[in-house]
Motif scaffolding. Structure first.
Motif, PDB file in Angstrom:
ATOM      1  N   GLU A 220       0.833  -1.197   0.000  1.00 21.19           N
ATOM      2  CA  GLU A 220       0.000   0.000   0.000  1.00 21.19           C
ATOM      3  C   GLU A 220       0.875   1.258   0.000  1.00 21.19           C
ATOM      4  O   GLU A 220       1.919   1.310   0.655  1.00 21.19           O
ATOM      5  CB  GLU A 220      -0.910   0.017   1.228  1.00 21.19           C
ATOM      6  N   SER A 221       0.428   2.269  -0.740  1.00 20.30           N
ATOM      7  CA  SER A 221       1.150   3.535  -0.812  1.00 20.30           C
ATOM      8  C   SER A 221       0.141   4.644  -1.083  1.00 20.30           C
ATOM      9  O   SER A 221      -1.042   4.381  -1.319  1.00 20.30           O
ATOM     10  CB  SER A 221       2.199   3.479  -1.924  1.00 20.30           C
ATOM     11  N   VAL A 222       0.620   5.883  -1.054  1.00 20.80           N
ATOM     12  CA  VAL A 222      -0.278   7.008  -1.330  1.00 20.80           C
ATOM     13  C   VAL A 222      -0.788   6.973  -2.761  1.00 20.80           C
ATOM     14  O   VAL A 222      -1.831   7.557  -3.069  1.00 20.80           O
ATOM     15  CB  VAL A 222       0.429   8.351  -1.061  1.00 20.80           C
ATOM     16  N   ASN A 223      -0.057   6.293  -3.662  1.00 17.13           N
ATOM     17  CA  ASN A 223      -0.494   6.212  -5.060  1.00 17.13           C
ATOM     18  C   ASN A 223      -0.622   4.770  -5.547  1.00 17.13           C
ATOM     19  O   ASN A 223      -0.559   4.503  -6.746  1.00 17.13           O
ATOM     20  CB  ASN A 223       0.461   6.996  -5.974  1.00 17.13           C
ATOM     21  N   ARG A 224      -0.822   3.845  -4.614  1.00 11.38           N
ATOM     22  CA  ARG A 224      -1.096   2.450  -4.983  1.00 11.38           C
ATOM     23  C   ARG A 224      -1.910   1.812  -3.864  1.00 11.38           C
ATOM     24  O   ARG A 224      -1.587   1.972  -2.681  1.00 11.38           O
ATOM     25  CB  ARG A 224       0.196   1.669  -5.197  1.00 11.38           C
ATOM     26  N   SER A 225      -2.961   1.114  -4.251  1.00 13.04           N
ATOM     27  CA  SER A 225      -3.829   0.519  -3.235  1.00 13.04           C
ATOM     28  C   SER A 225      -4.496  -0.733  -3.781  1.00 13.04           C
ATOM     29  O   SER A 225      -4.684  -0.882  -4.994  1.00 13.04           O
ATOM     30  CB  SER A 225      -4.899   1.523  -2.796  1.00 13.04           C
ATOM     31  N   GLN A 226      -4.867  -1.614  -2.865  1.00 12.13           N
ATOM     32  CA  GLN A 226      -5.587  -2.821  -3.264  1.00 12.13           C
ATOM     33  C   GLN A 226      -7.091  -2.640  -3.094  1.00 12.13           C
ATOM     34  O   GLN A 226      -7.859  -3.572  -3.320  1.00 12.13           O
ATOM     35  CB  GLN A 226      -5.099  -4.037  -2.463  1.00 12.13           C
ATOM     36  N   THR A 227      -7.505  -1.426  -2.727  1.00 11.35           N
ATOM     37  CA  THR A 227      -8.935  -1.147  -2.646  1.00 11.35           C
ATOM     38  C   THR A 227      -9.353  -0.260  -3.811  1.00 11.35           C
ATOM     39  O   THR A 227      -8.594   0.614  -4.243  1.00 11.35           O
ATOM     40  CB  THR A 227      -9.315  -0.457  -1.327  1.00 11.35           C
ATOM     41  N   ALA A 228     -10.555  -0.511  -4.310  1.00  8.51           N
ATOM     42  CA  ALA A 228     -11.126   0.330  -5.361  1.00  8.51           C
ATOM     43  C   ALA A 228     -12.323   1.114  -4.829  1.00  8.51           C
ATOM     44  O   ALA A 228     -13.104   1.676  -5.605  1.00  8.51           O
ATOM     45  CB  ALA A 228     -11.546  -0.523  -6.554  1.00  8.51           C
ATOM     46  N   ASP A 229     -12.453   1.161  -3.513  1.00 11.75           N
ATOM     47  CA  ASP A 229     -13.551   1.878  -2.870  1.00 11.75           C
ATOM     48  C   ASP A 229     -13.288   3.382  -2.973  1.00 11.75           C
ATOM     49  O   ASP A 229     -12.278   3.886  -2.462  1.00 11.75           O
ATOM     50  CB  ASP A 229     -13.641   1.451  -1.406  1.00 11.75           C
ATOM     51  N   VAL A 230     -14.199   4.116  -3.607  1.00 10.74           N
ATOM     52  CA  VAL A 230     -14.002   5.558  -3.807  1.00 10.74           C
ATOM     53  C   VAL A 230     -13.948   6.313  -2.484  1.00 10.74           C
ATOM     54  O   VAL A 230     -13.422   7.431  -2.427  1.00 10.74           O
ATOM     55  CB  VAL A 230     -15.119   6.148  -4.698  1.00 10.74           C
ATOM     56  N   ASN A 231     -14.484   5.733  -1.422  1.00 14.24           N
ATOM     57  CA  ASN A 231     -14.474   6.400  -0.123  1.00 14.24           C
ATOM     58  C   ASN A 231     -13.261   6.023   0.725  1.00 14.24           C
ATOM     59  O   ASN A 231     -13.054   6.592   1.798  1.00 14.24           O
ATOM     60  CB  ASN A 231     -15.747   6.055   0.656  1.00 14.24           C
ATOM     61  N   ALA A 232     -12.469   5.061   0.250  1.00 10.58           N
ATOM     62  CA  ALA A 232     -11.344   4.587   1.055  1.00 10.58           C
ATOM     63  C   ALA A 232     -10.001   4.700   0.345  1.00 10.58           C
ATOM     64  O   ALA A 232      -8.958   4.662   1.000  1.00 10.58           O
ATOM     65  CB  ALA A 232     -11.578   3.139   1.475  1.00 10.58           C
ATOM     66  N   VAL A 233     -10.008   4.835  -0.981  1.00 14.80           N
ATOM     67  CA  VAL A 233      -8.752   4.892  -1.720  1.00 14.80           C
ATOM     68  C   VAL A 233      -7.942   6.103  -1.234  1.00 14.80           C
ATOM     69  O   VAL A 233      -8.506   7.167  -0.942  1.00 14.80           O
ATOM     70  CB  VAL A 233      -9.045   4.963  -3.235  1.00 14.80           C
ATOM     71  N   PRO A 234      -6.604   5.988  -1.077  1.00 17.04           N
ATOM     72  CA  PRO A 234      -5.806   7.072  -0.492  1.00 17.04           C
ATOM     73  C   PRO A 234      -5.916   8.406  -1.229  1.00 17.04           C
ATOM     74  O   PRO A 234      -5.720   9.458  -0.629  1.00 17.04           O
ATOM     75  CB  PRO A 234      -4.372   6.530  -0.557  1.00 17.04           C
ATOM     76  N   TRP A 235      -6.237   8.362  -2.513  1.00 17.65           N
ATOM     77  CA  TRP A 235      -6.312   9.605  -3.300  1.00 17.65           C
ATOM     78  C   TRP A 235      -7.760  10.034  -3.550  1.00 17.65           C
ATOM     79  O   TRP A 235      -8.067  10.689  -4.542  1.00 17.65           O
ATOM     80  CB  TRP A 235      -5.567   9.427  -4.624  1.00 17.65           C
ATOM     81  N   LYS A 236      -8.656   9.694  -2.622  1.00 18.40           N
ATOM     82  CA  LYS A 236     -10.085   9.950  -2.826  1.00 18.40           C
ATOM     83  C   LYS A 236     -10.401  11.432  -3.032  1.00 18.40           C
ATOM     84  O   LYS A 236     -11.384  11.768  -3.701  1.00 18.40           O
ATOM     85  CB  LYS A 236     -10.890   9.404  -1.650  1.00 18.40           C
ATOM     86  N   TYR A 237      -9.584  12.329  -2.479  1.00 19.21           N
ATOM     87  CA  TYR A 237      -9.863  13.766  -2.604  1.00 19.21           C
ATOM     88  C   TYR A 237      -9.557  14.294  -4.005  1.00 19.21           C
ATOM     89  O   TYR A 237      -9.922  15.422  -4.333  1.00 19.21           O
ATOM     90  CB  TYR A 237      -9.057  14.549  -1.565  1.00 19.21           C
ATOM     91  N   TRP A 238      -8.899  13.485  -4.828  1.00 18.23           N
ATOM     92  CA  TRP A 238      -8.537  13.920  -6.176  1.00 18.23           C
ATOM     93  C   TRP A 238      -9.396  13.276  -7.259  1.00 18.23           C
ATOM     94  O   TRP A 238      -9.243  13.610  -8.443  1.00 18.23           O
ATOM     95  CB  TRP A 238      -7.063  13.597  -6.447  1.00 18.23           C
TER      96      TRP A 238
END
Length: 567
Positions: A220-238
């Motif tokens: 997991e990283s600020v620009n890589r995630s195993q979740t596709a949840d729009v409310n949980a992905v690290p870059w959700k504000y963008w």
């Protein structure tokens, strides 16, 4: 004898490790504290190749600050290039990685610098003696170039620039390669600048690759995630901004279960810009590793006691364009905004402890995450007053007398205005208020008058400071204008019929007030007036034309009213 040779064997490496190298300062902000100190090291450059290294480090620096967001935040960086020397040139190629293409390459047939060798270009097996031992074929990938002598790097940094923030190792090899980790590393392949900047993404901002590098890097990283949840992905504000979305790394296997924020980012493609998510992380990292306060006066270490008006000054590292919102507050009350220095009057302080504070908020569009948006930088001066003081008497910018033209306008200005004070201006004889602020305008002056200003803070009022507005003698407008028409030349000559006086000359104006230049018959063109300029030659018009003329006092530059001339 054995002991002697053993001691020599011990001392020689120690002497080599204490070697001092020349440092090139490529960018310096006036301090090495609380700022990003970017240090460039060279590996595989011999003593005879140091000029190549100097050119490579400058080229990298110029490129680095052409990339966003480093371009906007360049004033937060120092850049130093340490001219480290290797015994031999190049980098180690064991060619043990499965993707290594072994083969001889006659480098003499290619340009010396920035060869366009692709990843799969044939490389010879080499083991040069270099200062940091950089080698290809790490982690099963030929292109993964890593310095092996980490202790040597640490020692060079400790003895040269111990307060480094980010290190870039330029490896003197023409073949494609680089790595992130503790030291961002790049060869001097034609893609080297992009490689180095990409690798800095790993080292400086902890960014992940946005291409699939293998399961071992699937974290997991600020620009890589195993979740596709729009409310949980690290870059959700963008999400939804400038192409930011949720994109799979691949269609099958592990890559299909991991996601990245963009389809065209430098963390995936070297030639791409950084995506908004990665740019935000760089800006946040710059803020964590530096301070915008490069220098402040007075220094912050001491508790101050003011007995007169004191100037407080900031020297700031600012983004370009400047997106800082800056607030000065005295005892939690705002007294100034968006200026780098103020004057403070001791009469504004209460007896005992006081605080003068500066808060900086970066309003850049590069930040969206609330934890970054709400971040503030601040400094505080501590002040202790033994007693309450009166407000200082204001000082007029031009002392006690200010001259102005008859019928003209003038500006009254407070010299060194104190932040937070209200300045009120009055006509002295009548006591009539004429305005507030550090500047007030007086229009259409026809006689000399005295005015004064008073400073106000809460329930305090200063002594008044008086100034005389002295009106200069009126310049009388021209009265006798002779008009002579030359029909043969189709010209009109206008002449001011006054007794010559070297103190005065004249200016001519069109009906719309724009200046008229005089006619140069020899060159056949209009030129700027010289001398008295009491004559004006114009083309003859078939319709009625109107111009104006004014008399000018050359000593004071005061002008008369306009005289209308119709012909």
């Amino acid at each position: 004898m054995f002991i002697l040779f053993a001691l020599l064997g011990y001392l020689i490496p120690a002497t080599a490790q204490s070697q001092n190298f020349k440092i090139d300062t490529l960018q310096y902000q006036g301090t090495a504290n609380n700022i990003v100190n970017l240090v460039i090291l060279g590996d595989g450059y011999t003593k005879d190749q140091l000029e190549d290294y100097a050119a490579d480090s400058k080229q990298f620096t110029n490129y680095f600050f052409s990339i966003e967001p480093f371009k906007q935040y360049s004033s937060f960086f120092n850049v130093f290039a340490i001219r480290t020397i290797s015994e031999e040139s190049g980098a180690t190629h064991d060619c043990k990685a499965s993707d290594c293409v072994q083969g001889d390459t006659d480098l003499g047939k290619f340009p010396k610098r920035y060869n366009k060798f692709a990843r799969d270009h044939a490389v010879p097996v080499t083991h040069p003696k270099t200062i940091f031992g950089s080698s290809f074929d790490n982690g099963g990938l030929h292109r993964l170039v890593v310095p092996q002598k980490n202790e040597r790097i640490e020692e060079v940094l400790k003895t040269h620039i111990p307060n480094y923030t980010q290190v870039v190792v330029l490896v003197n090899s023409p073949f494609y390669g680089g790595s992130g980790g503790k030291w961002a590393t790049s060869t001097v392949n034609f893609k080297s600048n992009d490689i180095a900047v990409h690798e800095i993404g790993h080292s400086f901002a902890q960014l992940a690759d946005e291409y699939w590098a293998g399961n071992q890097y699937a974290i997991e990283s600020v620009n890589r995630s195993q979740t596709a949840d729009v409310n949980a992905v690290p870059w959700k504000y963008w999400l939804g901004k400038d192409g930011v979305g949720i994109y799979s790394y691949g269609g099958k296997g592990s890559p299909s279960t991991w996601f990245r924020p963009h389809e065209y980012c430098k963390m995936q493609y070297l030639l791409a810009p950084f995506c908004p998510v990665c740019q935000e992380q760089f800006v946040a990292s710059i803020k964590r590793k530096s301070s915008p306060f490069i220098a402040v006066k007075p220094i912050l270490n001491n508790v101050l006691t003011l007995d007169s008006v004191q100037k407080f000054t900031l020297r700031l590292a600012k983004p370009s364009p400047n997106t800082f919102k800056l607030i000065w507050s005295l005892n939690n009350e705002t007294i100034a905004q968006n200026i780098d220095s103020i004057y403070l009057d001791p009469g504004m302080l209460h007896s005992g402890a006081n605080e003068l504070k500066v808060i900086i908020q970066d309003t850049t569009d590069l930040l969206r995450n609330p934890s970054y948006l709400n971040y503030r930088d601040s400094i505080v001066w501590k002040l202790n007053q033994l007693q309450s003081n009166a407000l200082a008497k204001p000082t007029n910018r031009w002392a006690d007398t200010l001259e102005t033209c008859f019928g003209g306008d003038q500006v009254l200005t407070v010299k060194m205005p104190v932040a937070g004070l209200e300045y009120r201006w009055y006509e002295t004889a009548s006591g009539i208020p004429i305005g507030t602020g550090t500047n007030v305008f007086i229009r259409n002056l026809s006689q000399s008058k005295k005015y004064h200003v008073v400073a106000h803070w809460k329930d305090k009022t200063s002594q008044q400071s008086e100034i005389l507005l002295k009106t200069l003698a009126k310049v009388e407008k021209p009265k006798d204008i002779r008009i002579r028409i030359d029909k043969k030349k189709n010209k009109v000559q206008l002449t001011v019929q006054e007794k010559p006086d070297t103190r005065y000359n004249y200016i001519w104006l069109n009906a719309d007030g724009s200046p008229i230049y005089e006619w140069d018959a020899f060159n056949g063109e209009y030129v700027r007036p010289t001398g008295a300029n009491n004559k004006l030659v114009l083309d003859r018009s078939m319709t009625v034309r109107k111009v104006y003329v004014q008399k000018v006092d050359k000593e004071t530059t005061c002008k008369s009213d306009r005289t209308e001339v119709i012909f």
